[in-house]
Motif scaffolding. Structure first.
Motif, PDB file in Angstrom:
ATOM      1  N   ILE A 151       0.846  -1.202   0.000  1.00 29.94           N
ATOM      2  CA  ILE A 151       0.000   0.000   0.000  1.00 29.94           C
ATOM      3  C   ILE A 151       0.875   1.243   0.000  1.00 29.94           C
ATOM      4  O   ILE A 151       0.679   2.187  -0.773  1.00 29.94           O
ATOM      5  CB  ILE A 151      -0.913   0.012   1.228  1.00 29.94           C
ATOM      6  N   ILE A 152       1.884   1.229   0.886  1.00 29.48           N
ATOM      7  CA  ILE A 152       2.764   2.393   1.008  1.00 29.48           C
ATOM      8  C   ILE A 152       3.530   2.604  -0.300  1.00 29.48           C
ATOM      9  O   ILE A 152       3.638   3.727  -0.808  1.00 29.48           O
ATOM     10  CB  ILE A 152       3.726   2.203   2.197  1.00 29.48           C
ATOM     11  N   VAL A 153       4.061   1.514  -0.863  1.00 26.18           N
ATOM     12  CA  VAL A 153       4.808   1.632  -2.122  1.00 26.18           C
ATOM     13  C   VAL A 153       3.916   2.227  -3.196  1.00 26.18           C
ATOM     14  O   VAL A 153       4.314   3.147  -3.921  1.00 26.18           O
ATOM     15  CB  VAL A 153       5.330   0.247  -2.553  1.00 26.18           C
ATOM     16  N   HIS A 154       2.709   1.715  -3.330  1.00 23.39           N
ATOM     17  CA  HIS A 154       1.806   2.217  -4.379  1.00 23.39           C
ATOM     18  C   HIS A 154       1.492   3.697  -4.190  1.00 23.39           C
ATOM     19  O   HIS A 154       1.535   4.488  -5.143  1.00 23.39           O
ATOM     20  CB  HIS A 154       0.515   1.405  -4.381  1.00 23.39           C
ATOM     21  N   GLN A 155       1.206   4.093  -2.945  1.00 21.22           N
ATOM     22  CA  GLN A 155       0.844   5.496  -2.711  1.00 21.22           C
ATOM     23  C   GLN A 155       2.046   6.426  -2.914  1.00 21.22           C
ATOM     24  O   GLN A 155       1.884   7.551  -3.389  1.00 21.22           O
ATOM     25  CB  GLN A 155       0.262   5.638  -1.299  1.00 21.22           C
ATOM     26  N   LEU A 156       3.246   5.943  -2.560  1.00 23.49           N
ATOM     27  CA  LEU A 156       4.434   6.761  -2.817  1.00 23.49           C
ATOM     28  C   LEU A 156       4.696   6.870  -4.320  1.00 23.49           C
ATOM     29  O   LEU A 156       5.104   7.928  -4.816  1.00 23.49           O
ATOM     30  CB  LEU A 156       5.643   6.152  -2.101  1.00 23.49           C
ATOM     31  N   MET A 157       4.444   5.792  -5.044  1.00 18.47           N
ATOM     32  CA  MET A 157       4.612   5.856  -6.495  1.00 18.47           C
ATOM     33  C   MET A 157       3.640   6.852  -7.115  1.00 18.47           C
ATOM     34  O   MET A 157       3.997   7.598  -8.047  1.00 18.47           O
ATOM     35  CB  MET A 157       4.392   4.469  -7.111  1.00 18.47           C
ATOM     36  N   LEU A 158       2.422   6.888  -6.620  1.00 19.93           N
ATOM     37  CA  LEU A 158       1.457   7.872  -7.122  1.00 19.93           C
ATOM     38  C   LEU A 158       1.982   9.280  -6.897  1.00 19.93           C
ATOM     39  O   LEU A 158       1.855  10.154  -7.758  1.00 19.93           O
ATOM     40  CB  LEU A 158       0.110   7.686  -6.424  1.00 19.93           C
ATOM     41  N   ARG A 159       2.546   9.495  -5.706  1.00 24.01           N
ATOM     42  CA  ARG A 159       3.033  10.857  -5.398  1.00 24.01           C
ATOM     43  C   ARG A 159       4.211  11.243  -6.280  1.00 24.01           C
ATOM     44  O   ARG A 159       4.420  12.414  -6.588  1.00 24.01           O
ATOM     45  CB  ARG A 159       3.437  10.941  -3.916  1.00 24.01           C
ATOM     46  N   LEU A 160       4.978  10.235  -6.692  1.00 23.78           N
ATOM     47  CA  LEU A 160       6.126  10.502  -7.553  1.00 23.78           C
ATOM     48  C   LEU A 160       5.755  10.429  -9.036  1.00 23.78           C
ATOM     49  O   LEU A 160       6.626  10.335  -9.895  1.00 23.78           O
ATOM     50  CB  LEU A 160       7.245   9.496  -7.244  1.00 23.78           C
ATOM     51  N   ASP A 161       4.429  10.444  -9.312  1.00 22.03           N
ATOM     52  CA  ASP A 161       3.923  10.390 -10.689  1.00 22.03           C
ATOM     53  C   ASP A 161       4.300   9.093 -11.396  1.00 22.03           C
ATOM     54  O   ASP A 161       4.396   9.052 -12.633  1.00 22.03           O
ATOM     55  CB  ASP A 161       4.418  11.581 -11.528  1.00 22.03           C
ATOM     56  N   GLY A 162       4.529   8.018 -10.621  1.00 19.55           N
ATOM     57  CA  GLY A 162       4.909   6.743 -11.209  1.00 19.55           C
ATOM     58  C   GLY A 162       3.767   5.751 -11.169  1.00 19.55           C
ATOM     59  O   GLY A 162       2.660   6.047 -10.713  1.00 19.55           O
ATOM     60  N   THR A 163       4.048   4.538 -11.663  1.00 22.73           N
ATOM     61  CA  THR A 163       3.048   3.469 -11.654  1.00 22.73           C
ATOM     62  C   THR A 163       3.673   2.196 -11.107  1.00 22.73           C
ATOM     63  O   THR A 163       4.912   2.032 -11.136  1.00 22.73           O
ATOM     64  CB  THR A 163       2.497   3.195 -13.065  1.00 22.73           C
ATOM     65  N   LEU A 164       2.823   1.287 -10.621  1.00 22.83           N
ATOM     66  CA  LEU A 164       3.260   0.002 -10.087  1.00 22.83           C
ATOM     67  C   LEU A 164       2.402  -1.096 -10.716  1.00 22.83           C
ATOM     68  O   LEU A 164       1.183  -0.986 -10.738  1.00 22.83           O
ATOM     69  CB  LEU A 164       3.111  -0.013  -8.557  1.00 22.83           C
ATOM     70  N   ASP A 165       3.061  -2.147 -11.238  1.00 20.14           N
ATOM     71  CA  ASP A 165       2.354  -3.276 -11.848  1.00 20.14           C
ATOM     72  C   ASP A 165       2.916  -4.578 -11.290  1.00 20.14           C
ATOM     73  O   ASP A 165       4.110  -4.676 -10.981  1.00 20.14           O
ATOM     74  CB  ASP A 165       2.503  -3.261 -13.375  1.00 20.14           C
ATOM     75  N   ILE A 166       2.024  -5.579 -11.165  1.00 21.50           N
ATOM     76  CA  ILE A 166       2.408  -6.887 -10.625  1.00 21.50           C
ATOM     77  C   ILE A 166       2.204  -7.945 -11.684  1.00 21.50           C
ATOM     78  O   ILE A 166       1.148  -8.012 -12.310  1.00 21.50           O
ATOM     79  CB  ILE A 166       1.571  -7.248  -9.378  1.00 21.50           C
ATOM     80  N   ASN A 167       3.209  -8.784 -11.872  1.00 24.29           N
ATOM     81  CA  ASN A 167       3.094  -9.948 -12.748  1.00 24.29           C
ATOM     82  C   ASN A 167       3.552 -11.154 -11.942  1.00 24.29           C
ATOM     83  O   ASN A 167       4.712 -11.234 -11.535  1.00 24.29           O
ATOM     84  CB  ASN A 167       3.951  -9.771 -14.000  1.00 24.29           C
ATOM     85  N   THR A 168       2.652 -12.093 -11.681  1.00 21.10           N
ATOM     86  CA  THR A 168       3.005 -13.212 -10.801  1.00 21.10           C
ATOM     87  C   THR A 168       2.432 -14.499 -11.343  1.00 21.10           C
ATOM     88  O   THR A 168       1.410 -14.502 -12.039  1.00 21.10           O
ATOM     89  CB  THR A 168       2.479 -12.964  -9.376  1.00 21.10           C
ATOM     90  N   GLU A 169       3.091 -15.620 -11.024  1.00 20.76           N
ATOM     91  CA  GLU A 169       2.610 -16.945 -11.401  1.00 20.76           C
ATOM     92  C   GLU A 169       2.871 -17.871 -10.236  1.00 20.76           C
ATOM     93  O   GLU A 169       3.995 -17.910  -9.698  1.00 20.76           O
ATOM     94  CB  GLU A 169       3.329 -17.434 -12.655  1.00 20.76           C
ATOM     95  N   LYS A 170       1.832 -18.601  -9.824  1.00 15.94           N
ATOM     96  CA  LYS A 170       1.919 -19.459  -8.649  1.00 15.94           C
ATOM     97  C   LYS A 170       3.074 -20.444  -8.798  1.00 15.94           C
ATOM     98  O   LYS A 170       3.176 -21.195  -9.774  1.00 15.94           O
ATOM     99  CB  LYS A 170       0.598 -20.224  -8.459  1.00 15.94           C
ATOM    100  N   GLY A 171       3.968 -20.431  -7.815  1.00 18.21           N
ATOM    101  CA  GLY A 171       5.091 -21.355  -7.797  1.00 18.21           C
ATOM    102  C   GLY A 171       6.276 -20.926  -8.642  1.00 18.21           C
ATOM    103  O   GLY A 171       7.325 -21.588  -8.636  1.00 18.21           O
ATOM    104  N   LYS A 172       6.149 -19.818  -9.375  1.00 14.25           N
ATOM    105  CA  LYS A 172       7.245 -19.402 -10.257  1.00 14.25           C
ATOM    106  C   LYS A 172       7.758 -17.999  -9.960  1.00 14.25           C
ATOM    107  O   LYS A 172       8.630 -17.505 -10.661  1.00 14.25           O
ATOM    108  CB  LYS A 172       6.801 -19.484 -11.717  1.00 14.25           C
ATOM    109  N   GLY A 173       7.207 -17.349  -8.967  1.00 13.62           N
ATOM    110  CA  GLY A 173       7.747 -16.065  -8.571  1.00 13.62           C
ATOM    111  C   GLY A 173       6.874 -14.875  -8.932  1.00 13.62           C
ATOM    112  O   GLY A 173       5.807 -15.014  -9.533  1.00 13.62           O
ATOM    113  N   THR A 174       7.365 -13.697  -8.579  1.00 14.36           N
ATOM    114  CA  THR A 174       6.625 -12.452  -8.781  1.00 14.36           C
ATOM    115  C   THR A 174       7.561 -11.387  -9.350  1.00 14.36           C
ATOM    116  O   THR A 174       8.724 -11.275  -8.939  1.00 14.36           O
ATOM    117  CB  THR A 174       6.036 -11.958  -7.450  1.00 14.36           C
ATOM    118  N   GLU A 175       7.033 -10.587 -10.268  1.00 13.28           N
ATOM    119  CA  GLU A 175       7.785  -9.462 -10.812  1.00 13.28           C
ATOM    120  C   GLU A 175       7.021  -8.180 -10.526  1.00 13.28           C
ATOM    121  O   GLU A 175       5.846  -8.057 -10.869  1.00 13.28           O
ATOM    122  CB  GLU A 175       7.987  -9.617 -12.315  1.00 13.28           C
ATOM    123  N   ILE A 176       7.688  -7.227  -9.862  1.00 12.48           N
ATOM    124  CA  ILE A 176       7.117  -5.913  -9.575  1.00 12.48           C
ATOM    125  C   ILE A 176       7.756  -4.911 -10.528  1.00 12.48           C
ATOM    126  O   ILE A 176       8.986  -4.734 -10.528  1.00 12.48           O
ATOM    127  CB  ILE A 176       7.374  -5.492  -8.122  1.00 12.48           C
TER     128      ILE A 176
END
Length: 809
Positions: A770-795
């Motif tokens: 939540i904090i990361v997303h809200q700080l990204m909004l303040r910095l005019d940035g975006t946050l996206d999640i790409n994840t697959e069960k058992g294979k990891g997550t990419e932020i």
């Protein structure tokens, strides 16, 4: 023998009090033992007497922790079942040797192997019939399903099919689930306390158990987040189970002897041990309403609720000739009284104002009819509304066809003293001349005889008084903007009673509410009355319909607006409840570790491994403290964001240098986990304009989570690429378990911070993302999640190369 009552009071006697009571109880038994044995022996056959002579000492079970039924305290067998079995033994002339120090499943196995003679506190089922002979029941008590506060009520066994169900090894209910529902997720425990703590720590969802025993542990160990959320779905006996005595299969004669000893116990003797162990205060409301222990204890200690009323507001609220509160409010109170088993008595107030003052002064516990205005909440708790009324203008037949309050200038309006609508009219229409009376029936009579030109009231009350006094010259002449909800008010000094009353009001179904309204809002007129009144009321109703149609568009807009506000409020409340439920668990975990290991230190003071244990426990305490500090820091960060206390200071940042610095700072954790953080770039990394401190907080937060999620020995990658001419993309990828699809579906709108509350890091509060997303909004940035069960997550974090909106967040 009288049947037992089925619940428990919180006022348990202390350790020494129980021991003293047991000693007195034993002395009383010994004084009358000879007479008891003599009487019982007369009912025994010669064969049974011979058997007792050959077996003067019988081995029996003694559970360690089924408080208050069967447990061990200071090495002594204690509990209701122990006292009862001792009483049976005194009747048949045998001594008992209690076998304890073992788990319940071990005691059951001993009975199966015929290593003991008697087993008690037992529920009969087909599997146990294979190795035991059972007596008739000696105790009936309630079995219900427990869960965490805030969980929805369970209405059938299908509702627990997807739950994590805690069960106790060796219990009959455990056998039932294992044999009949092998598909259920069962988690076994050796004792009740362990299972309850697992509910509190969100390790399981539900547990079905005896109210007598479970309530003791909830009270003793302050497990206030555990409540009744459903019935017993296993035994199918209306939540009642029956405890019996049983002898091993090789001793059928012993079963008959035990039964005769039970039959010889008098009602008075049985009542003594029932009261000794406080098993006489359970009510059906405990189950139906899901009352807490404090609420049940309050009901047990209070036989009467004192209620103020509005003596003359029929049919909403009035006092009948028997001095009882009647009307719609009275119907609700009678049903509540029956439900919770407590009398509700009128305090004798003459007016509503007098009744309200009695409530404030503590002379009344509740007031049966009150408008739940916000300014009253400092002194009064309110149930949900049980009636909503609109105020209309009443006038005589000889008046104008339709009037409004704006047209009342120069006319007289009769109103009841201290009524809220009276005060509102005085405030909003100061030029209207008022005639003030004390009661609604006075107002009706005054209007009828020409003492005033109009009266503002509600149709049910007005119709009731018109019928009572056979007034046929009054009609509905107009509408007002005033609408009033009515609720039951409870003194702020009685929060437990307030909670009980709120639960009771929520218990009423819509059908029951409709029946109460029909009961009092259907007007009955004697045959000898003038039927012109009925015509008048009908005409008035037609006028109201016209007025309603006239204002329908305006009302629709207002309804839509209020629904939108209510929806937003409910969402906020849901988020708050979810958040605090999550936080209570997260904060408890490190606190328990810190307290637990600190308390264990003195236990090793004189042992050879003291120094080793001190270091080990100190490490645990330090780890728990850091974890707790992390949780608090997350909360403080979130609070700063929401209150606008974080400032953004924009400068040019060299991404390459900063990322390498962060990787170095995390190197101790990386080495400990045998992990690698690899920085990948396809071309020289440029600069961005951003806030240095917030940029670090975002990157380190994501990297820390990646370390926690990734197995030891894995590589975490940071890849920096230009997203386009104006943005730079930083992707952080781990090889952990990923986020499951069902969670991702719920988090499809994760950018909404209300949804993001459900994204929890491995050991944090769930606020990290939540904090990361809200700080990204303040910095005019975006946050996206790409994840697959058992294979990891990419932020994926996308930062603008040039920040345009510096300022305060």
């Amino acid at each position: 023998m009288t049947g037992p009552v089925k619940a428990i009071n919180l006022n348990y006697i202390g350790n020494w009090g129980r021991i003293f009571s047991a000693i007195i109880f034993t002395l009383l038994l010994s004084i009358s033992a000879n007479a008891q044995v003599s009487e019982t022996l007369e009912t025994l056959t010669p064969e049974e007497r011979e058997w007792i002579a050959a077996n003067p000492v019988l081995k029996t079970t003694n559970n360690m922790d089924l408080i208050p039924l069967d447990f061990v305290e200071n090495g002594r067998p204690m509990g209701f079942a122990i006292d009862y079995l001792n009483l049976v033994a005194s009747k048949i002339g045998v001594e008992l040797e209690f076998i304890n120090g073992k788990s319940w499943i071990e005691l059951v196995d001993m009975a199966r192997n015929r290593e003991i003679d008697i087993i008690h506190s037992l529920v009969q089922n087909p599997r146990r019939d294979e190795f035991l002979h059972f007596t008739t029941p000696y105790l009936n008590h309630s079995v219900v399903t427990y869960g965490r506060v805030g969980e929805p009520r369970l209405n059938s066994i299908e509702d627990i099919a997807d739950k994590r169900i805690g069960v106790i090894k060796g219990w009959a209910i455990t056998d039932y689930y294992q044999n009949n529902h092998p598909e259920f997720t069962l988690i076994e425990f050796t004792g009740i306390l362990d299972a309850l703590r697992a509910i509190s720590n969100n390790e399981i969802d539900v547990m079905t158990g005896s109210m007598i025993a479970v309530d003791y542990y909830i009270s003793q160990y302050f497990l206030r987040d555990i409540v009744i959320i459903g019935d017993d779905f296993a035994f199918n006996t209306s939540n009642l189970i029956k405890h019996r005595l049983a002898s091993t299969i090789d001793k059928p004669i012993l079963r008959d002897i035990l039964q005769k000893g039970m039959d010889a116990i008098t009602d008075e003797e049985y009542e003594v041990i029932i009261k000794k162990w406080n098993l006489d205060h359970e009510t059906e409301a405990s189950i139906e309403l899901g009352l807490t222990i404090e609420e049940r204890t309050w009901l047990a200690a209070n036989e009467t609720i004192k209620a103020a009323s509005t003596p003359d507001t029929a049919p909403l609220d009035f006092v009948n000739d028997n001095g009882e509160i009647s009307g719609i409010s009275g119907s609700y109170l009678r049903r509540i009284s029956d439900l919770i088993g407590v009398k509700i008595e009128w305090v004798g107030n003459n007016t509503w104002a007098e009744g309200y003052q009695k409530l404030l002064d503590g002379e009344a516990d509740i007031i049966s009819l009150i408008i739940p205005y916000e300014e009253r909440r400092e002194d009064v708790e309110f149930t949900e509304n049980y009636a909503n009324t609109s105020y209309v203008i009443f006038a005589r037949d000889d008046g104008a066809p339709l009037i409004t309050l704006d047209a009342m200038e120069g006319k007289k309006l009769v109103q009841v003293r201290d009524y809220e609508v009276t005060n509102n009219i005085k405030r909003d229409y100061p030029d209207i001349e008022m005639v003030i009376v004390d009661t609604p029936d006075e107002a009706v009579k005054t209007l009828s005889v020409g003492g005033a030109d109009a009266y503002v009231g509600i149709i049910p009350v007005m119709s009731y008084h018109m019928a009572e006094y056979s007034l046929t010259n009054i009609r509905v002449a107009g509408s007002t903007e005033y609408r009033t909800p009515y609720a039951i008010g409870i003194s702020k000094d009685k929060p437990i009673l307030a909670s009980i009353m709120k639960k009771a009001m929520r218990h009423f179904s819509e059908t029951e509410k409709a029946e109460i309204n029909r009961e009092w809002l259907s007007l009955t007129i004697n045959q000898e009355q003038d039927y012109t009144l009925l015509f008048t009321v009908t005409l008035g109703a037609a006028c109201i319909i016209i007025i309603v149609l006239f204002w329908v568009n305006k009302l629709k807009l207002e309804i839509n607006r209020r629904k939108a506000v209510e929806k937003e409020l409910n969402r906020a409340l849901d988020v708050r409840a979810t958040f605090f439920g999550h936080m209570s668990h997260e904060l408890r975990t490190p606190l328990n570790a810190i307290i637990g290991f600190a308390e264990m230190l003195p236990l090793h003071e004189k042992k050879d491994d003291y120094n080793e244990r001190v270091q080990e426990y100190a490490d645990y305490i330090t780890s728990g403290g850091k974890h707790l500090l992390s949780l608090v820091n997350d909360l403080l960060d979130q609070n700063k964001i929401e209150t606008g206390a974080i400032k953004v200071s924009i400068e040019t940042l060299k991404i390459d240098d900063l990322l390498k610095t962060y990787i170095a700072e995390l190197n101790p954790i990386t080495k400990e986990n045998s992990q690698t953080i690899e920085l990948i770039t396809s071309e020289p990394i440029g600069t961005i304009q951003s806030d240095r401190r917030l940029f670090k907080q975002i990157i380190v937060n994501i990297l820390s989570n990646a370390q926690k999620y990734s197995p030891n020995g894995e590589t975490i990658t940071i890849q920096v690429t230009p997203a386009n001419d104006n943005n730079t993309k930083i992707s952080i990828k781990d090889n952990g378990d990923g986020i499951s699809e069902d969670i991702l579906e719920e988090l499809s709108a994760y950018k909404d911070k209300q949804k993001a509350h459900f994204i929890a890091n491995a050991q944090g509060t769930g606020l990290g993302l939540i904090i990361v997303h809200q700080l990204m909004l303040r910095l005019d940035g975006t946050l996206d999640i790409n994840t697959e069960k058992g294979k990891g997550t990419e932020i994926a974090l996308t930062f603008p190369n040039n920040h345009k909106n510096a300022g305060v967040l």
